[in-house]
Design an enzyme around this catalytic site. Structure first.
Site, PDB file in Angstrom:
ATOM      1  N   ASP A  50     -11.351   2.838   3.955  1.00 48.55           N
ATOM      2  CA  ASP A  50     -11.617   1.397   3.871  1.00 48.55           C
ATOM      3  C   ASP A  50     -13.123   1.126   3.748  1.00 48.55           C
ATOM      4  O   ASP A  50     -13.538   0.020   3.398  1.00 48.55           O
ATOM      5  CB  ASP A  50     -11.127   0.715   5.158  1.00 48.55           C
ATOM      6  CG  ASP A  50     -10.002  -0.272   4.897  1.00 48.55           C
ATOM      7  OD1 ASP A  50      -9.890  -0.756   3.765  1.00 48.55           O
ATOM      8  OD2 ASP A  50      -9.270  -0.568   5.863  1.00 48.55           O
ATOM      9  N   LYS A  82       0.839  -1.200   0.000  1.00 43.89           N
ATOM     10  CA  LYS A  82       0.000   0.000   0.000  1.00 43.89           C
ATOM     11  C   LYS A  82       0.878   1.255   0.000  1.00 43.89           C
ATOM     12  O   LYS A  82       0.601   2.226  -0.718  1.00 43.89           O
ATOM     13  CB  LYS A  82      -0.935  -0.009   1.223  1.00 43.89           C
ATOM     14  CG  LYS A  82      -2.084  -1.003   1.065  1.00 43.89           C
ATOM     15  CD  LYS A  82      -2.824  -1.301   2.356  1.00 43.89           C
ATOM     16  CE  LYS A  82      -3.853  -2.414   2.113  1.00 43.89           C
ATOM     17  NZ  LYS A  82      -4.521  -2.933   3.296  1.00 43.89           N
ATOM     18  N   GLN A 130      -4.884  -1.805   9.406  1.00 47.23           N
ATOM     19  CA  GLN A 130      -4.836  -3.145   8.809  1.00 47.23           C
ATOM     20  C   GLN A 130      -5.468  -4.166   9.756  1.00 47.23           C
ATOM     21  O   GLN A 130      -5.131  -4.224  10.936  1.00 47.23           O
ATOM     22  CB  GLN A 130      -3.373  -3.507   8.495  1.00 47.23           C
ATOM     23  CG  GLN A 130      -3.190  -4.804   7.743  1.00 47.23           C
ATOM     24  CD  GLN A 130      -3.773  -4.775   6.331  1.00 47.23           C
ATOM     25  OE1 GLN A 130      -3.825  -3.735   5.678  1.00 47.23           O
ATOM     26  NE2 GLN A 130      -4.223  -5.913   5.850  1.00 47.23           N
TER      27      GLN A 130
HETATM   28  N1  GUN Z   1      -7.348  -7.110   5.908  1.00 48.98           N
HETATM   29  C1  GUN Z   1      -7.736  -7.861   4.835  1.00 48.98           C
HETATM   30  N2  GUN Z   1      -8.341  -7.079   3.921  1.00 48.98           N
HETATM   31  C2  GUN Z   1      -8.327  -5.828   4.415  1.00 48.98           C
HETATM   32  C3  GUN Z   1      -8.787  -4.574   3.924  1.00 48.98           C
HETATM   33  O1  GUN Z   1      -9.359  -4.460   2.829  1.00 48.98           O
HETATM   34  N3  GUN Z   1      -8.577  -3.508   4.723  1.00 48.98           N
HETATM   35  C4  GUN Z   1      -7.968  -3.616   5.933  1.00 48.98           C
HETATM   36  N4  GUN Z   1      -7.835  -2.513   6.667  1.00 48.98           N
HETATM   37  N5  GUN Z   1      -7.536  -4.745   6.428  1.00 48.98           N
HETATM   38  C5  GUN Z   1      -7.700  -5.848   5.670  1.00 48.98           C
END
Ligand code: GUN
Length: 295
Positions: A120, A53, A97
């Site tokens: 998100d 990211k 995350q």
């Molecule tokens: N863990 C797995 N997929 C995601 C996601 O799309 N966003 C976040 N923040 N954590 C994740």
């Protein structure tokens, strides 16, 4: 029928090129979209997602703030960081995350994120807005699935979409997005899950199957009709001694079998995966524009 492969990497690159241009235009107006990434602990999969990211931000012209905290971080410390990021004008998006270590209260953390920075799309405020069809940050993986369908020219209106999986991150939101009375939606949607009696009974009727069950071989060739469009959201590690890492990634779909019947299918890796981060960048750019009165 042998399927055409939907190349997620290529679609993601096209979208990132559009976003890079948008960032350059914003920069000329003194605006740099900023994303704060928060990672607690050292889970290897989460660490590699977070690193990807941050690289994507740098490559596209976004500012990223890297917040890697030790596994023993307390709830109070994490809440304090969220409050500081909420108040930071350089930050337009906050991504925590998931999953968080077990001792932390995930829903309290997600609720603390300013909904205007919830790129998100996991805050209940944004989830609610999405469900009632109002403008909201859309969660990245399901939004990526819809973009892949739309940009591959798949007719969605009137199609029967069968979603396999009912997670809050993928199954429920993608089903919701596709049934909205909007462009790239208006589908008839069925959701199957672990308590569905005969998943094949439903998937055989589907024009589009979205597999988001988190289990390899959930969808096999006998479970789909000829000409079906298949989107595989699964990312599963299976042991493979021939690989340096000792494993390889597979989706939820028996790709080799299903591709012989499908008209279009996404591979794993290289299908939905590259779209997720792209949609995160998209949401962060949108957020920066809204914060500056441009949307
Ligand atoms: N863990 C797995 N997929 C995601 C996601 O799309 N966003 C976040 N923040 N954590 C994740």
């Amino acid at each position: 029928m042998a399927a055409r492969i939907i190349d997620g990497k290529q679609v993601a690159q096209e979208m990132r090129a559009e976003l890079r241009q948008e960032c350059a235009r914003l920069k000329a107006a003194g605006i740099v979209p900023g994303l704060a990434v928060v990672l607690v602990g050292h889970d290897p999969a989460s660490t590699s997602y977070v690193t990807a990211k941050e690289h994507a931000c740098a490559e596209t012209g976004l500012y990223s703030s890297d917040n890697r905290l030790p596994a023993q971080t307390t709830q109070e410390e994490l809440m304090g960081l969220i409050r500081r990021l909420n108040a930071d004008p350089q930050i337009h998006g906050i991504l925590v995350q998931l999953p968080l270590p077990k001792h932390l209260n995930e829903s309290e953390v997600l609720l603390a994120i300013d909904p205007a920075k919830d790129v998100d799309g996991f805050h209940p405020f944004n989830v609610g807005k999405m469900v009632i069809g109002e403008k909201a940050f859309l969660p990245c993986t399901p939004h990526g699935v819809v973009q892949l369908l739309a940009r591959s020219g798949v007719p969605i209106a009137g199609a029967h979409v069968v979603v396999v999986g009912r997670s809050n991150i993928v199954g429920k939101p993608v089903a919701n997005m596709l049934l909205q009375k909007k462009e790239h939606a208006n589908a008839t949607v069925t959701i199957c899950h672990t308590r569905t009696k005969d998943i094949g009974y439903f998937t055989r009727q589907a024009d589009i199957v979205i597999a988001a069950a988190g289990r390899p071989n959930t969808i096999t060739a006998d479970m789909v009709k000829d000409g079906v469009v298949v989107i595989d959201v699964g990312v599963n590690r299976v042991e493979d001694a021939s690989k340096k890492a000792g494993f390889r990634l597979v989706g939820d779909v028996d790709f080799d079998g299903v591709k012989e019947k499908a008209s279009l299918i996404t591979p794993v890796p290289g299908g939905v995966g590259p779209m997720t981060i792209t949609m995160l960048l998209f949401n962060t750019v949108q957020s920066a524009k809204m914060a500056n009165g441009l949307e």
